[in-house]
Design a protein around this motif. Structure first.
Motif, PDB file in Angstrom:
ATOM      1  N   THR A   1       0.831  -1.204   0.000  1.00 24.97           N
ATOM      2  CA  THR A   1       0.000   0.000   0.000  1.00 24.97           C
ATOM      3  C   THR A   1       0.864   1.251   0.000  1.00 24.97           C
ATOM      4  O   THR A   1       0.627   2.192  -0.773  1.00 24.97           O
ATOM      5  N   GLU A   2       1.866   1.272   0.856  1.00 25.17           N
ATOM      6  CA  GLU A   2       2.744   2.437   0.945  1.00 25.17           C
ATOM      7  C   GLU A   2       3.549   2.609  -0.344  1.00 25.17           C
ATOM      8  O   GLU A   2       3.751   3.743  -0.813  1.00 25.17           O
ATOM      9  N   GLU A   3       4.013   1.514  -0.918  1.00 26.16           N
ATOM     10  CA  GLU A   3       4.784   1.598  -2.156  1.00 26.16           C
ATOM     11  C   GLU A   3       3.938   2.192  -3.288  1.00 26.16           C
ATOM     12  O   GLU A   3       4.395   3.066  -4.027  1.00 26.16           O
ATOM     13  N   LEU A   4       2.715   1.697  -3.422  1.00 21.22           N
ATOM     14  CA  LEU A   4       1.842   2.180  -4.487  1.00 21.22           C
ATOM     15  C   LEU A   4       1.451   3.636  -4.264  1.00 21.22           C
ATOM     16  O   LEU A   4       1.287   4.398  -5.216  1.00 21.22           O
ATOM     17  N   PHE A   5       1.307   4.031  -3.007  1.00 20.53           N
ATOM     18  CA  PHE A   5       0.954   5.423  -2.735  1.00 20.53           C
ATOM     19  C   PHE A   5       2.103   6.354  -3.130  1.00 20.53           C
ATOM     20  O   PHE A   5       1.881   7.445  -3.652  1.00 20.53           O
ATOM     21  N   THR A   6       3.327   5.918  -2.893  1.00 23.53           N
ATOM     22  CA  THR A   6       4.488   6.721  -3.291  1.00 23.53           C
ATOM     23  C   THR A   6       4.488   6.948  -4.797  1.00 23.53           C
ATOM     24  O   THR A   6       4.701   8.074  -5.285  1.00 23.53           O
ATOM     25  N   VAL A   7       4.220   5.885  -5.547  1.00 23.53           N
ATOM     26  CA  VAL A   7       4.137   5.997  -7.000  1.00 23.53           C
ATOM     27  C   VAL A   7       2.956   6.870  -7.398  1.00 23.53           C
ATOM     28  O   VAL A   7       3.049   7.718  -8.299  1.00 23.53           O
ATOM     29  N   SER A   8       1.820   6.662  -6.728  1.00 19.93           N
ATOM     30  CA  SER A   8       0.608   7.422  -7.035  1.00 19.93           C
ATOM     31  C   SER A   8       0.832   8.914  -6.820  1.00 19.93           C
ATOM     32  O   SER A   8       0.391   9.744  -7.620  1.00 19.93           O
ATOM     33  N   GLU A   9       1.523   9.271  -5.749  1.00 24.74           N
ATOM     34  CA  GLU A   9       1.803  10.687  -5.478  1.00 24.74           C
ATOM     35  C   GLU A   9       2.587  11.321  -6.614  1.00 24.74           C
ATOM     36  O   GLU A   9       2.312  12.455  -7.030  1.00 24.74           O
ATOM     37  N   GLU A  10       3.573  10.577  -7.125  1.00 24.86           N
ATOM     38  CA  GLU A  10       4.379  11.102  -8.223  1.00 24.86           C
ATOM     39  C   GLU A  10       3.531  11.340  -9.472  1.00 24.86           C
ATOM     40  O   GLU A  10       3.674  12.368 -10.146  1.00 24.86           O
ATOM     41  N   VAL A  11       2.638  10.392  -9.756  1.00 22.62           N
ATOM     42  CA  VAL A  11       1.768  10.536 -10.928  1.00 22.62           C
ATOM     43  C   VAL A  11       0.827  11.719 -10.735  1.00 22.62           C
ATOM     44  O   VAL A  11       0.621  12.531 -11.659  1.00 22.62           O
ATOM     45  N   ILE A  12       0.246  11.836  -9.553  1.00 22.45           N
ATOM     46  CA  ILE A  12      -0.680  12.934  -9.267  1.00 22.45           C
ATOM     47  C   ILE A  12       0.033  14.274  -9.423  1.00 22.45           C
ATOM     48  O   ILE A  12      -0.491  15.210 -10.062  1.00 22.45           O
ATOM     49  N   ASN A  13       1.217  14.388  -8.855  1.00 20.55           N
ATOM     50  CA  ASN A  13       1.971  15.649  -8.947  1.00 20.55           C
ATOM     51  C   ASN A  13       2.256  16.009 -10.401  1.00 20.55           C
ATOM     52  O   ASN A  13       2.091  17.164 -10.815  1.00 20.55           O
ATOM     53  N   THR A  14       2.663  14.998 -11.178  1.00 18.25           N
ATOM     54  CA  THR A  14       2.982  15.232 -12.582  1.00 18.25           C
ATOM     55  C   THR A  14       1.755  15.687 -13.368  1.00 18.25           C
ATOM     56  O   THR A  14       1.800  16.657 -14.134  1.00 18.25           O
ATOM     57  N   LYS A  15       0.640  15.003 -13.173  1.00 21.23           N
ATOM     58  CA  LYS A  15      -0.558  15.299 -13.949  1.00 21.23           C
ATOM     59  C   LYS A  15      -1.161  16.653 -13.562  1.00 21.23           C
ATOM     60  O   LYS A  15      -1.661  17.381 -14.420  1.00 21.23           O
ATOM     61  N   ILE A  16      -1.152  16.972 -12.281  1.00 24.19           N
ATOM     62  CA  ILE A  16      -1.680  18.282 -11.873  1.00 24.19           C
ATOM     63  C   ILE A  16      -0.773  19.396 -12.388  1.00 24.19           C
ATOM     64  O   ILE A  16      -1.248  20.443 -12.849  1.00 24.19           O
TER      65      ILE A  16
END
Length: 507
Positions: A274-289
């Motif tokens: 869960t923590e690993e995927l959230f780290t990746v998810s944060e990066e994607v969210i930051n990039t897309k926003i």
């Protein structure tokens, strides 16, 4: 033929019939017992008439076979009488010379008759019949055992007994601790923990499997509801995508793609994952926003002095309408971030209308509004993405702990639904990768496919989650090679996130 001999022969016939019947009955009980025991241990369901018929047939055949082998003839009876009563072959001689006439033969027959008439029939001793008794006792014992032993067969409509195992108890307690120690908002964490604690109490008194399953499913619904209430991005992005504003449509897609970036085919069954995927998810969210905010700023810079206020005012109106239609509470963090952005760009528009002409100042004001929104938006959307990942983790663990299929759980589309169709216009008309429009979204399509679960034609985008879960289960069961599993993973990754830089695409 001597009348006494005839009577004695009838006695032998009777005894042989009894022995044959005992042997036949024992054989029938033995076969019926073996069949019944085998059926029960193999958990099969066979009509009782079959093994009763088999036992009956075997008993009849065995009785006839034993009688045929042991049947008493005149010679065998005479031999048995001579041996049993020490008659010195007198009876055998009488039988052998039965048809012979003459003085000496007559005297021999009369002597044999006299000796037979003096015979006192002995009762059979245990030593002479113990083998028949033993066979009968063993056959009866086996048959009774086969009747007493419970069958392992469980009818398809039966409800097996249930008792929470030690492993399930420990695993559920560990899941509760994982939620407590997670980075979930305190209110959300408390509500989810309460649902899991309630489940733990219910399962301690559950007696049948259906009760256990119903309790787990109700808990999943409760947990889903908690996360759905905590997440506002679904309703807000629906409101944004409903506008005809291309920028807001792209912004909607950026948020949903960012939140859903954890859907890469990976099984989320540990808190570490869960923590690993959230780290990746944060990066994607930051990039897309960042991408969508940069696109807004670039479009602002492309405006002329005559179109700047129109550009800003149109976005303010569309943002206000999207927030209004979302029916989200005005105190919601994402609502406030968007509303604050709208207020700031409206202030820029008002500045222009009031005579503000310094392009440097106006650029700085718009840039500041974009930067502040980007920072707040990343934090808020990241938190809601974490909610989605934790919801997936809890659902997966509950299914694993209590041996449920993911398909047995209710849909969590209210927490993390399919992306809205990106049909805001102005996109790439040549996008044929299955997406809903020109914004690079590849979440299935609006093409109709037949769904066995719904028994009707539905949009592919509405059932993609079901298909993804089904493929995950099959991969877990080892039904795909490593290479095929990787292809499947990339396929759904593209459908969920689009063929952008978050997905390796060597083709």
């Amino acid at each position: 033929m001597s009348e006494t001999f005839k009577k004695l022969k009838k006695l032998f016939v009777r005894n042989t019939l009894i022995k044959s019947a005992v042997c036949g009955l024992s054989a029938g009980l033995f076969v019926a017992g073996v069949l019944l025991l085998s059926i029960k241990l193999a958990a099969l369901d066979i009509n009782v008439a079959y093994y009763v018929l088999a036992g009956t047939v075997v008993a009849a055949v065995a009785t006839l076979a034993v009688y045929f082998i042991m049947r008493p003839t005149d010679k065998s009876v005479a031999r048995a009488l001579d041996r049993e009563y020490n008659l010195g072959e007198k009876v055998q001689t009488m039988v052998a010379c039965m048809e012979t006439e003459g003085g000496i033969y007559t005297l021999q027959r009369e002597d044999a008759e006299r000796r037979l008439s003096e015979v006192k029939i002995k009762k059979p001793t245990f030593a002479s019949i113990w083998q028949y008794v033993l066979v009968g006792v063993l056959a009866v014992a086996l048959f009774i055992t086969s009747v007493i032993i419970p069958s392992r067969f469980v009818p398809s409509n039966a409800d097996p007994d249930y008792e929470m195992s030690k492993a399930q108890s420990v695993s559920l307690r560990q899941l509760i601790n994982d939620v407590k120690n997670s980075d979930l908002n305190e209110d959300v964490s408390s509500s989810v923990v309460q649902s899991l604690e309630t489940l733990y109490v219910k399962l301690q008194s559950a007696e049948v499997v259906s009760s256990m399953k119903n309790s787990v499913i109700e808990t999943v619904k409760s947990v889903d509801s908690t996360f759905a209430s905590a997440n506002s991005y679904v309703k807000i992005t629906n409101g944004l995508s409903a506008t005809e504003n291309e920028l807001l449509g792209k912004f909607s897609v950026a948020i949903v793609n960012g939140v859903s970036s954890y859907k890469t085919g990976t099984v989320i069954n540990t808190i570490q994952k869960t923590e690993e995927l959230f780290t990746v998810s944060e990066e994607v969210i930051n990039t897309k926003i960042d991408e969508v905010v940069s696109a807004f700023y670039e479009e602002w810079q492309a405006q002329t002095s005559s179109t700047r206020t129109v550009f800003l005012d149109n976005n303010v109106i569309d943002l206000g309408m999207a927030l209004y239609n979302s029916e989200i509470d005005s105190e919601d963090a994402l609502f406030r971030a968007i509303n604050d952005f709208s207020t700031r760009i409206k202030a820029v528009s008002d500045n222009i209308k009031n005579g503000g002409t310094s392009l440097t100042v106006l650029d700085m004001q718009v840039k500041t509004a974009c930067d502040i929104f980007a920072s707040r938006g990343k934090t808020v959307v990241g938190g809601q993405s974490y909610n989605c990942i934790m919801d997936e983790f809890i659902r997966t663990r509950l299914a694993e702990i209590f041996s449920l299929k993911i398909s047995e759980l209710p849909s969590n589309s209210e927490v993390s639904p399919p992306r809205p169709s990106d049909s805001v216009g102005g996109g790439d008309e040549n996008n044929n990768n299955g997406g809903g429009g020109g914004g690079g979204v590849n979440l299935g399509s609006d093409d109709l496919v037949y769904s066995r679960r719904h028994d009707k034609l539905v949009k592919y985008s509405e059932v993609i989650n079901e298909y993804n879960n089904e493929m995950l289960e099959r991969v877990q069961r080892g039904e795909a090679t490593e290479e095929m599993a990787e292809y499947i993973k990339k396929y759904f990754e593209i459908l969920y996130t689009g063929p952008d830089k978050t997905v390796s695409n060597d083709n």
